[in-house]
Motif scaffolding. Structure first.
Motif, PDB file in Angstrom:
ATOM      1  N   UNK A 193       0.833  -1.204   0.000  1.00  0.00           N
ATOM      2  CA  UNK A 193       0.000   0.000   0.000  1.00  0.00           C
ATOM      3  C   UNK A 193       0.871   1.259   0.000  1.00  0.00           C
ATOM      4  N   UNK A 194       1.968   1.232   0.790  1.00  0.00           N
ATOM      5  CA  UNK A 194       2.849   2.396   0.886  1.00  0.00           C
ATOM      6  C   UNK A 194       3.573   2.650  -0.431  1.00  0.00           C
ATOM      7  N   UNK A 195       3.984   1.568  -1.113  1.00  0.00           N
ATOM      8  CA  UNK A 195       4.662   1.721  -2.401  1.00  0.00           C
ATOM      9  C   UNK A 195       3.707   2.310  -3.439  1.00  0.00           C
ATOM     10  N   UNK A 196       2.465   1.824  -3.418  1.00  0.00           N
ATOM     11  CA  UNK A 196       1.515   2.251  -4.443  1.00  0.00           C
ATOM     12  C   UNK A 196       1.030   3.682  -4.250  1.00  0.00           C
ATOM     13  N   UNK A 197       0.857   4.082  -2.990  1.00  0.00           N
ATOM     14  CA  UNK A 197       0.330   5.413  -2.701  1.00  0.00           C
ATOM     15  C   UNK A 197       1.428   6.453  -2.902  1.00  0.00           C
ATOM     16  N   UNK A 198       1.329   7.339  -3.880  1.00  0.00           N
ATOM     17  CA  UNK A 198       2.382   8.324  -4.129  1.00  0.00           C
ATOM     18  C   UNK A 198       2.677   9.203  -2.926  1.00  0.00           C
ATOM     19  N   UNK A 199       1.688   9.437  -2.060  1.00  0.00           N
ATOM     20  CA  UNK A 199       1.889  10.300  -0.901  1.00  0.00           C
ATOM     21  C   UNK A 199       2.860   9.675   0.092  1.00  0.00           C
ATOM     22  N   UNK A 200       3.009   8.345   0.036  1.00  0.00           N
ATOM     23  CA  UNK A 200       3.887   7.655   0.975  1.00  0.00           C
ATOM     24  C   UNK A 200       5.248   7.338   0.377  1.00  0.00           C
ATOM     25  N   UNK A 201       5.549   7.895  -0.804  1.00  0.00           N
ATOM     26  CA  UNK A 201       6.842   7.637  -1.428  1.00  0.00           C
ATOM     27  C   UNK A 201       7.717   8.869  -1.323  1.00  0.00           C
TER      28      UNK A 201
ATOM     29  N   UNK B 221       4.863  -1.736  -8.123  1.00  0.00           N
ATOM     30  CA  UNK B 221       5.346  -0.566  -8.871  1.00  0.00           C
ATOM     31  C   UNK B 221       4.846  -0.571 -10.310  1.00  0.00           C
ATOM     32  N   UNK B 222       4.629  -1.769 -10.850  1.00  0.00           N
ATOM     33  CA  UNK B 222       4.124  -1.868 -12.226  1.00  0.00           C
ATOM     34  C   UNK B 222       2.790  -1.143 -12.354  1.00  0.00           C
ATOM     35  N   UNK B 223       1.931  -1.290 -11.356  1.00  0.00           N
ATOM     36  CA  UNK B 223       0.620  -0.630 -11.417  1.00  0.00           C
ATOM     37  C   UNK B 223       0.718   0.846 -11.075  1.00  0.00           C
ATOM     38  N   UNK B 224       1.728   1.198 -10.303  1.00  0.00           N
ATOM     39  CA  UNK B 224       1.904   2.600  -9.940  1.00  0.00           C
ATOM     40  C   UNK B 224       2.290   3.432 -11.151  1.00  0.00           C
ATOM     41  N   UNK B 225       3.039   2.839 -12.095  1.00  0.00           N
ATOM     42  CA  UNK B 225       3.560   3.601 -13.234  1.00  0.00           C
ATOM     43  C   UNK B 225       2.951   3.154 -14.569  1.00  0.00           C
ATOM     44  N   UNK B 226       1.789   2.527 -14.509  1.00  0.00           N
ATOM     45  CA  UNK B 226       1.171   2.081 -15.762  1.00  0.00           C
ATOM     46  C   UNK B 226      -0.249   2.607 -15.872  1.00  0.00           C
ATOM     47  N   UNK B 227      -0.825   2.458 -17.064  1.00  0.00           N
ATOM     48  CA  UNK B 227      -2.180   2.920 -17.309  1.00  0.00           C
ATOM     49  C   UNK B 227      -3.177   1.766 -17.258  1.00  0.00           C
ATOM     50  N   UNK B 228      -2.744   0.608 -16.764  1.00  0.00           N
ATOM     51  CA  UNK B 228      -3.600  -0.570 -16.752  1.00  0.00           C
ATOM     52  C   UNK B 228      -4.700  -0.419 -15.710  1.00  0.00           C
ATOM     53  N   UNK B 229      -5.947  -0.677 -16.060  1.00  0.00           N
ATOM     54  CA  UNK B 229      -7.022  -0.633 -15.066  1.00  0.00           C
ATOM     55  C   UNK B 229      -6.760  -1.647 -13.958  1.00  0.00           C
TER      56      UNK B 229
ATOM     57  N   UNK C 239      -8.678  -3.535 -12.323  1.00  0.00           N
ATOM     58  CA  UNK C 239      -9.453  -4.774 -12.390  1.00  0.00           C
ATOM     59  C   UNK C 239      -8.854  -5.775 -13.378  1.00  0.00           C
ATOM     60  N   UNK C 240      -7.848  -5.334 -14.150  1.00  0.00           N
ATOM     61  CA  UNK C 240      -7.234  -6.228 -15.137  1.00  0.00           C
ATOM     62  C   UNK C 240      -5.726  -6.235 -14.928  1.00  0.00           C
ATOM     63  N   UNK C 241      -5.273  -6.972 -13.903  1.00  0.00           N
ATOM     64  CA  UNK C 241      -3.841  -6.927 -13.604  1.00  0.00           C
ATOM     65  C   UNK C 241      -3.114  -8.160 -14.115  1.00  0.00           C
ATOM     66  N   UNK C 242      -3.689  -8.836 -15.103  1.00  0.00           N
ATOM     67  CA  UNK C 242      -3.052 -10.029 -15.677  1.00  0.00           C
ATOM     68  C   UNK C 242      -1.677  -9.706 -16.275  1.00  0.00           C
ATOM     69  N   UNK C 243      -1.601  -8.592 -17.024  1.00  0.00           N
ATOM     70  CA  UNK C 243      -0.339  -8.226 -17.669  1.00  0.00           C
ATOM     71  C   UNK C 243       0.757  -7.998 -16.639  1.00  0.00           C
ATOM     72  N   UNK C 244       0.434  -7.301 -15.558  1.00  0.00           N
ATOM     73  CA  UNK C 244       1.426  -7.024 -14.522  1.00  0.00           C
ATOM     74  C   UNK C 244       1.934  -8.280 -13.853  1.00  0.00           C
ATOM     75  N   UNK C 245       1.022  -9.216 -13.602  1.00  0.00           N
ATOM     76  CA  UNK C 245       1.408 -10.479 -12.972  1.00  0.00           C
ATOM     77  C   UNK C 245       2.354 -11.253 -13.880  1.00  0.00           C
ATOM     78  N   UNK C 246       2.026 -11.328 -15.162  1.00  0.00           N
ATOM     79  CA  UNK C 246       2.842 -12.105 -16.087  1.00  0.00           C
ATOM     80  C   UNK C 246       4.213 -11.464 -16.297  1.00  0.00           C
ATOM     81  N   UNK C 247       4.276 -10.138 -16.265  1.00  0.00           N
ATOM     82  CA  UNK C 247       5.552  -9.461 -16.469  1.00  0.00           C
ATOM     83  C   UNK C 247       6.475  -9.622 -15.272  1.00  0.00           C
ATOM     84  N   UNK C 248       5.922  -9.695 -14.058  1.00  0.00           N
ATOM     85  CA  UNK C 248       6.742  -9.705 -12.854  1.00  0.00           C
ATOM     86  C   UNK C 248       6.822 -11.069 -12.172  1.00  0.00           C
ATOM     87  N   UNK C 249       5.799 -11.893 -12.348  1.00  0.00           N
ATOM     88  CA  UNK C 249       5.802 -13.207 -11.711  1.00  0.00           C
ATOM     89  C   UNK C 249       5.696 -14.329 -12.729  1.00  0.00           C
TER      90      UNK C 249
END
Length: 245
Positions: free
Chosen positions: A148-156, A207-215, A217-227
């Motif tokens: 949560x802290x990584x994703x929230x820009x206010x906590x970075x 971080x992938x979701x923090x710096x991407x335009x992916x909705x 509800x559709x985090x399949x791409x992020x999972x495949x790229x990182x895991x």
């Protein structure tokens, strides 16, 4: 009084970060503020001077002993507390030159402080000469809070102008909610034991979701790229369950 300990934990469990925090608070320029925060006049704290040695599978005894001697020379001034840091000390344990045996003698009556960072426990002969702190890797609340802290820009550490620019360009998706982060944590925990994943893989995923335009509800791409890269059927099963959530 000398610091003599080994910090053990999987990659991504903030071993280096914790030492860096200590280093930053006890450096020459910050030691006075640190003394004030402790509010204990009976403790005579000196600035910490850290000398690092990067261990490898090819490390040799004379290399560690030489760096130990270089660290001890800083005692002559009497103005600082020298500390030798052996980073990735576990790798040196696998060296054919047995470089860590020199520590048996050096740690009998140490004149300087010593810290070792390792991804795994060392053998008993070395561990019984130091204080060992082992970091657990199954802290659910830790992963959720850090995610949560990584994703929230206010906590970075991003400047507010950088955060605003990213949001204006659509690079920060502020709709990734706690439920989605929890689903990613659950997926990571399921895959970590069998796929040899580390916490850094999880941090990269957030971080992938923090710096991407992916909705969110559709985090399949992020999972495949990182895991991704896992052909095990268990991976497909865990991924399907995470997508349903």
């Amino acid at each position: 009084m000398h610091i003599i300990f080994v910090l053990v934990g999987d990659p991504g469990t903030s071993k280096t970060l914790s030492l860096q925090i200590l280093r930053n608070n006890m450096c020459q320029s910050e030691i006075d503020n640190f003394r004030k925060r402790l509010n204990k006049k009976s403790i005579d704290l000196k600035p910490l001077h850290v000398v690092s040695f990067q261990c490898t599978q090819n490390s040799k005894p004379h290399g560690i002993e030489e760096r130990w001697g270089q660290t001890a020379k800083h005692l002559e001034s009497g103005l600082v507390k020298p500390l030798l840091l052996l980073d990735e000390i576990g790798l040196a344990e696998h060296s054919k030159h047995s470089p860590l045996k020199v520590l048996h003698r050096l740690l009998e009556k140490p004149k300087i402080s010593f810290v070792g960072l390792s991804n795994w426990l060392l053998d008993a002969a070395k561990m019984n000469r130091v204080i060992v702190h082992q970091i657990s890797n199954n802290l659910d609340n830790d992963l959720k809070a850090i995610g949560k802290a990584i994703y929230n820009p206010k906590d970075t550490n991003l400047n507010q102008s950088d955060v605003d620019a990213n949001q204006n360009q659509g690079n920060v998706d502020t709709n990734l909610n706690q439920g989605n982060i929890d689903a990613l944590v659950d997926l990571f925990k399921e895959l970590m034991p069998t796929q040899k994943l580390g916490r850094r893989d999880f941090y990269a995923l957030i971080r992938h979701y923090m710096h991407s335009k992916i909705p969110p509800c559709n985090f399949f791409q992020g999972v495949m790229r990182n895991l991704g890269g896992c052909r095990d059927p268990q991976f497909q099963k865990c991924l399907a369950e995470a997508l349903e959530k």
